[in-house]
Motif scaffolding. Structure first.
Motif, PDB file in Angstrom:
ATOM      1  N   ASN A  28       0.809  -1.233   0.000  1.00 44.11           N
ATOM      2  CA  ASN A  28       0.000   0.000   0.000  1.00 44.11           C
ATOM      3  C   ASN A  28       0.841   1.281   0.000  1.00 44.11           C
ATOM      4  O   ASN A  28       0.471   2.272   0.638  1.00 44.11           O
ATOM      5  CB  ASN A  28      -0.964   0.010   1.200  1.00 44.11           C
ATOM      6  CG  ASN A  28      -2.198  -0.866   0.957  1.00 44.11           C
ATOM      7  OD1 ASN A  28      -2.712  -0.936  -0.154  1.00 44.11           O
ATOM      8  ND2 ASN A  28      -2.673  -1.533   1.997  1.00 44.11           N
ATOM      9  N   VAL A  48      -8.358   1.360   1.689  1.00 54.78           N
ATOM     10  CA  VAL A  48      -8.575   2.745   2.093  1.00 54.78           C
ATOM     11  C   VAL A  48      -9.301   2.814   3.427  1.00 54.78           C
ATOM     12  O   VAL A  48     -10.275   2.080   3.652  1.00 54.78           O
ATOM     13  CB  VAL A  48      -9.421   3.498   1.039  1.00 54.78           C
ATOM     14  CG1 VAL A  48      -9.740   4.899   1.509  1.00 54.78           C
ATOM     15  CG2 VAL A  48      -8.687   3.577  -0.268  1.00 54.78           C
ATOM     16  N   ALA A  56      -8.475  10.489   3.970  1.00 52.09           N
ATOM     17  CA  ALA A  56      -8.470   9.113   3.452  1.00 52.09           C
ATOM     18  C   ALA A  56      -7.037   8.687   3.186  1.00 52.09           C
ATOM     19  O   ALA A  56      -6.284   9.376   2.482  1.00 52.09           O
ATOM     20  CB  ALA A  56      -9.278   9.042   2.167  1.00 52.09           C
ATOM     21  N   VAL A  58      -4.178   5.240   2.475  1.00 50.17           N
ATOM     22  CA  VAL A  58      -4.071   3.906   1.883  1.00 50.17           C
ATOM     23  C   VAL A  58      -3.339   3.018   2.880  1.00 50.17           C
ATOM     24  O   VAL A  58      -2.121   3.119   3.058  1.00 50.17           O
ATOM     25  CB  VAL A  58      -3.317   3.995   0.531  1.00 50.17           C
ATOM     26  CG1 VAL A  58      -3.180   2.616  -0.093  1.00 50.17           C
ATOM     27  CG2 VAL A  58      -4.046   4.939  -0.416  1.00 50.17           C
ATOM     28  N   THR A 102      -1.715   9.293   1.224  1.00 50.40           N
ATOM     29  CA  THR A 102      -3.136   9.643   1.267  1.00 50.40           C
ATOM     30  C   THR A 102      -3.770   9.060   0.003  1.00 50.40           C
ATOM     31  O   THR A 102      -3.071   8.763  -0.982  1.00 50.40           O
ATOM     32  CB  THR A 102      -3.336  11.173   1.242  1.00 50.40           C
ATOM     33  OG1 THR A 102      -2.745  11.686   0.041  1.00 50.40           O
ATOM     34  CG2 THR A 102      -2.729  11.827   2.467  1.00 50.40           C
ATOM     35  N   LEU A 103      -5.088   8.915   0.022  1.00 54.84           N
ATOM     36  CA  LEU A 103      -5.760   8.424  -1.189  1.00 54.84           C
ATOM     37  C   LEU A 103      -5.578   9.420  -2.326  1.00 54.84           C
ATOM     38  O   LEU A 103      -5.390   9.034  -3.477  1.00 54.84           O
ATOM     39  CB  LEU A 103      -7.253   8.185  -0.901  1.00 54.84           C
ATOM     40  CG  LEU A 103      -8.068   7.658  -2.091  1.00 54.84           C
ATOM     41  CD1 LEU A 103      -7.505   6.345  -2.638  1.00 54.84           C
ATOM     42  CD2 LEU A 103      -9.539   7.499  -1.704  1.00 54.84           C
ATOM     43  N   VAL A 119     -10.241  -0.426  -5.448  1.00 52.50           N
ATOM     44  CA  VAL A 119     -10.178   0.309  -4.182  1.00 52.50           C
ATOM     45  C   VAL A 119     -11.020  -0.433  -3.146  1.00 52.50           C
ATOM     46  O   VAL A 119     -12.251  -0.489  -3.262  1.00 52.50           O
ATOM     47  CB  VAL A 119     -10.695   1.751  -4.380  1.00 52.50           C
ATOM     48  CG1 VAL A 119     -10.737   2.497  -3.048  1.00 52.50           C
ATOM     49  CG2 VAL A 119      -9.834   2.489  -5.398  1.00 52.50           C
ATOM     50  N   VAL A 137     -14.256   8.878  -0.269  1.00 47.21           N
ATOM     51  CA  VAL A 137     -13.642   8.042  -1.314  1.00 47.21           C
ATOM     52  C   VAL A 137     -14.139   8.487  -2.688  1.00 47.21           C
ATOM     53  O   VAL A 137     -13.358   8.681  -3.631  1.00 47.21           O
ATOM     54  CB  VAL A 137     -13.963   6.542  -1.072  1.00 47.21           C
ATOM     55  CG1 VAL A 137     -13.517   5.688  -2.246  1.00 47.21           C
ATOM     56  CG2 VAL A 137     -13.308   6.063   0.227  1.00 47.21           C
ATOM     57  N   HIS A 140     -12.500  11.678  -3.983  1.00 47.56           N
ATOM     58  CA  HIS A 140     -11.137  11.463  -4.480  1.00 47.56           C
ATOM     59  C   HIS A 140     -11.143  10.745  -5.826  1.00 47.56           C
ATOM     60  O   HIS A 140     -10.364  11.074  -6.719  1.00 47.56           O
ATOM     61  CB  HIS A 140     -10.318  10.655  -3.473  1.00 47.56           C
ATOM     62  CG  HIS A 140      -9.915  11.449  -2.277  1.00 47.56           C
ATOM     63  ND1 HIS A 140      -9.201  12.614  -2.364  1.00 47.56           N
ATOM     64  CD2 HIS A 140     -10.132  11.254  -0.965  1.00 47.56           C
ATOM     65  CE1 HIS A 140      -8.996  13.105  -1.163  1.00 47.56           C
ATOM     66  NE2 HIS A 140      -9.558  12.289  -0.288  1.00 47.56           N
TER      67      HIS A 140
END
Ligand code: G3P
Ligand code: MG
Length: 249
Positions: A28, A48, A56, A58, A102-103, A119, A137, A140
């Motif tokens: 990740n 996530v 958010a 990972v 971060t996401l 995801v 989510v 993003h």
């Protein structure tokens, strides 16, 4: 007359690098996504979750303890805490200083690397609400590069329902370790048409029934290609693996 083709392995589009190429790089992280791209992957799977402030990130676990040199629960962390986290050295000194992404950062890098993403939404107890998690989510994912394809998976059917509400065009996959008896009803209730199942729970009966219902089945997390050989011909549609090289070469 068309002679059906025998399939002894997946196509490139059917292989997903689990948490990136996590056999060769810290899971990740952007390094793991880069490694997946270098191995020829088109798809990566990533996990996530949210920090206390709604950022958010990972990450697979509910804390940073296992996959970083720091300690701490996501429920106690905010975005500014990420700067002090080394998410690479625990795996190997070669990855020292690797960030916990971060996401937002991951989505940007996936675009640069030409990768698509599965995801996986992790709904942890500290999350303020499922709606907040799904909306974060979704926001993003809307920023992704046009060539980055997305599918959403979760062990939590409510998370998938929330994503469907936000955008009915999302490709949704229900994750199971073992197949529940009412799997078809659960898929219909989401609605979803894909199962991601522990490869140890695969069966020819499931693949036959899934194919009859137009349901796709992917197997996780398999690092032994020979175990899946009989299933490709029976309708398996993908594999999630720590080591995409094993399936891509
Ligand atoms: O998506 C397959 C796999 O990631 C599910 O399990 O625990 O590795 O997130 P886990
Ligand atoms: Mg996962």
């Amino acid at each position: 007359m068309t002679i059906p083709q025998r399939r002894s392995g997946p196509t490139r589009n059917e292989v997903q690098a689990h948490r990136g190429a996590s056999a060769v790089a810290p899971e990740n992280t952007i390094a793991a996504f880069k490694a997946a791209a270098e191995q020829g992957s088109k798809w990566v799977e990533l996990d996530v979750a949210l920090l206390k402030d709604g950022t958010a990130v990972v990450i697979h676990d509910v804390s940073v303890d296992r996959c970083s040199c720091s300690r701490g629960h996501l429920a106690d962390m905010v975005a500014t805490d990420l700067a002090r986290i080394d998410a690479g050295s625990w795996f190997s000194e070669a990855f020292s200083g690797e960030a916990l992404p971060t996401l937002a950062h991951a989505i940007e890098k996936l675009g640069d690397l030409g990768l698509s993403a599965n995801v996986e939404i992790k709904q942890h107890a500290h999350h303020i609400s499922l709606a907040q998690l799904a909306e974060t989510v979704h926001a993003h994912l809307r920023q992704r590069a046009p060539h980055t394809e997305i599918m959403i998976s979760s062990f939590d059917s409510e998370a998938l329902k929330a994503m469907h509400k936000l955008d009915p065009s999302y490709d949704l996959a229900m994750l199971w370790s073992e197949l529940p008896r009412d799997w078809a009803d659960i898929l219909t209730s989401i609605p979803a048409t894909t199962i991601h199942l522990n490869y140890k729970a695969l069966s020819f009966g499931l693949l036959e029934e899934a194919s009859r219902r137009g349901v796709k089945v992917r197997a996780w997390t398999c690092n032994a290609p020979h175990l899946l050989v009989p299933f490709w011909d029976a309708g398996l549609t993908g594999v999630i693996t720590d080591d995409p090289n094993l399936f891509l070469t």
